[in-house]
Design a protein around this motif. Structure first.
Motif, PDB file in Angstrom:
ATOM      1  N   ILE A  80     -27.837 -26.543  96.238  1.00  0.00           N
ATOM      2  CA  ILE A  80     -27.432 -27.549  97.240  1.00  0.00           C
ATOM      3  C   ILE A  80     -28.361 -28.268  98.057  1.00  0.00           C
ATOM      4  CG2 ILE A  80     -25.408 -27.959  98.827  1.00  0.00           C
ATOM      5  CD1 ILE A  80     -24.242 -25.418  98.148  1.00  0.00           C
ATOM      6  N   GLY A  81     -28.534 -29.354  98.261  1.00  0.00           N
ATOM      7  CA  GLY A  81     -29.424 -30.426  99.216  1.00  0.00           C
ATOM      8  C   GLY A  81     -30.784 -30.184  98.767  1.00  0.00           C
ATOM      9  N   SER A  82     -30.923 -29.856  97.230  1.00  0.00           N
ATOM     10  CA  SER A  82     -32.357 -29.932  96.728  1.00  0.00           C
ATOM     11  C   SER A  82     -32.673 -31.381  96.232  1.00  0.00           C
ATOM     12  CB  SER A  82     -32.277 -29.116  95.530  1.00  0.00           C
ATOM     13  OG  SER A  82     -31.345 -29.292  94.461  1.00  0.00           O
ATOM     14  N   SER A 102     -28.885 -35.489  93.671  1.00  0.00           N
ATOM     15  CA  SER A 102     -28.287 -37.048  93.617  1.00  0.00           C
ATOM     16  C   SER A 102     -29.250 -38.061  93.653  1.00  0.00           C
ATOM     17  CB  SER A 102     -27.234 -37.062  94.575  1.00  0.00           C
ATOM     18  OG  SER A 102     -26.292 -35.980  94.765  1.00  0.00           O
ATOM     19  N   GLU A 118     -22.166 -35.733  89.061  1.00  0.00           N
ATOM     20  CA  GLU A 118     -21.290 -34.637  89.443  1.00  0.00           C
ATOM     21  C   GLU A 118     -19.989 -35.035  89.979  1.00  0.00           C
ATOM     22  OE1 GLU A 118     -22.051 -30.077  90.957  1.00  0.00           O
ATOM     23  OE2 GLU A 118     -22.315 -31.811  92.563  1.00  0.00           O
ATOM     24  N   TRP A 136     -13.459 -33.189  93.558  1.00  0.00           N
ATOM     25  CA  TRP A 136     -13.433 -32.228  94.275  1.00  0.00           C
ATOM     26  C   TRP A 136     -12.691 -32.326  95.525  1.00  0.00           C
ATOM     27  CZ3 TRP A 136     -18.465 -29.719  92.540  1.00  0.00           C
ATOM     28  CH2 TRP A 136     -18.642 -29.527  90.964  1.00  0.00           C
ATOM     29  N   LEU A 138     -12.236 -24.677  99.640  1.00  0.00           N
ATOM     30  CA  LEU A 138     -13.050 -23.574  99.508  1.00  0.00           C
ATOM     31  C   LEU A 138     -13.961 -23.159 100.428  1.00  0.00           C
ATOM     32  CD1 LEU A 138     -14.796 -22.040  96.994  1.00  0.00           C
ATOM     33  CD2 LEU A 138     -16.505 -23.924  97.203  1.00  0.00           C
ATOM     34  N   PHE A 190     -11.201 -23.374  92.722  1.00  0.00           N
ATOM     35  CA  PHE A 190     -12.276 -24.113  92.858  1.00  0.00           C
ATOM     36  C   PHE A 190     -12.912 -24.269  91.790  1.00  0.00           C
ATOM     37  CE2 PHE A 190     -16.338 -25.867  93.614  1.00  0.00           C
ATOM     38  CZ  PHE A 190     -16.253 -27.271  94.104  1.00  0.00           C
ATOM     39  N   ALA A 222     -22.528 -23.740  87.189  1.00  0.00           N
ATOM     40  CA  ALA A 222     -21.359 -23.238  87.929  1.00  0.00           C
ATOM     41  C   ALA A 222     -21.240 -21.865  87.459  1.00  0.00           C
ATOM     42  CB  ALA A 222     -20.113 -24.165  86.934  1.00  0.00           C
ATOM     43  N   ARG A 226     -22.065 -33.852 105.366  1.00  0.00           N
ATOM     44  CA  ARG A 226     -20.954 -33.897 104.253  1.00  0.00           C
ATOM     45  C   ARG A 226     -19.898 -32.948 105.054  1.00  0.00           C
ATOM     46  NH1 ARG A 226     -22.287 -32.354  98.625  1.00  0.00           N
ATOM     47  NH2 ARG A 226     -22.692 -34.423  98.111  1.00  0.00           N
ATOM     48  N   GLU A 237     -19.158 -29.325 104.278  1.00  0.00           N
ATOM     49  CA  GLU A 237     -20.245 -28.397 104.247  1.00  0.00           C
ATOM     50  C   GLU A 237     -20.711 -27.838 105.740  1.00  0.00           C
ATOM     51  OE1 GLU A 237     -22.031 -29.833  99.951  1.00  0.00           O
ATOM     52  OE2 GLU A 237     -23.178 -30.545 101.936  1.00  0.00           O
TER      53      GLU A 237
END
Ligand code: DCP
Length: 215
Positions: A16-18, A21, A38, A43, A55, A66, A96, A155, A158
């Motif tokens: 996450i955050g790498s 996107s 994604e 979600w 989650l 989730f 996942a 976000r 998060e």
């Protein structure tokens, strides 16, 4: 099929955050690539329910639901066909399972029975071949870098993510993609240093995509 008409599927993976996107946004400008993002939006709004927020608020209650939903939505994206020679996915059903489900189980958040059910669904979903990949590009960033980027993007779901969580997820990615302890039918993995500036990461990923198509 000749090399000029052959189609390829790539998954861009990383913590996450790498920066997945932004790499996908960049690749989407290439005529070689068609990008499948994604489904984070689905979600955060599953018929009005923000399952991502649920989650993080209560992982014991919502972890199973989730991940069941994540596996299903990702399997649908794997099955989607594209016109461009290279289909690029953000994450895959494999991260996942091998990163998120594995991490929730080892952290004792998922019950053993829930873990087995998710694993059984995963095996069924991948068994037909529609989730096969030709290449994984691993954006490998330090957990510290990921945390900084997550804090910068704000976000709201998060806010509870801390360095410890990113470190355990980093270990799951490393076990899967570097130590290669899931080697059955695994596609090749290319590692890109995602601590670099995004411009350097773009150059590296472009090179790997071009190499795949021209070989
Ligand atoms: N997530 C999860 N379980 C999954 C997939 C994702 O808990 N099977 C969560 C982690 C994040 C959010 O969904 O809170 C999106 O994570 P990703 O790393 O997939 O996407 P990002 O947008 O964070 O990636 P990047 O910052 O690299 O662009």
């Amino acid at each position: 099929m000749s090399s000029s008409t052959k189609k390829f599927t790539i998954a861009v993976e990383g913590n996450i955050g790498s920066g997945k996107s932004t790499v996908l946004a960049h690749l989407s400008k290439s005529s070689l690539c068609e990008v499948i993002a994604e489904p984070v939006e689905s979600w955060t709004n599953l018929k009005g329910h923000n399952v991502l927020a649920m989650l993080y608020d209560d992982p014991h209650r919502w972890g199973f639901a989730f991940q069941a939903n994540a596996q299903m939505t990702l399997a649908k994206l794997h099955a989607q066909t594209t016109k461009a020679p290279v289909k690029v996915m953000e994450r895959s059903i494999y991260s996942a399972r091998y990163c998120f489900v594995e991490n929730l189980y080892r952290s004792k958040i998922l019950h053993g029975a829930e873990y087995e059910i998710l694993n059984e669904w995963f095996q069924t979903l991948v068994s037909g071949g529609s989730c096969d990949l030709d290449l994984i590009i691993y954006l490998r960033a330090s957990p510290e870098t990921c945390l900084q980027r997550i804090q910068m993007r704000h976000r709201s779901e998060e806010e509870s993510i801390d360095l410890g969580y990113l470190q355990t997820l980093h270990e799951r990615h490393e076990e899967w993609l570097i130590q290669r302890n899931r080697t059955n039918n695994s596609p090749p993995v290319i590692v890109v240093d995602a601590n670099q500036t995004k411009e350097r990461v773009y150059i590296d990923t472009n090179t790997h995509v071009n190499n795949l198509v021209s070989c």
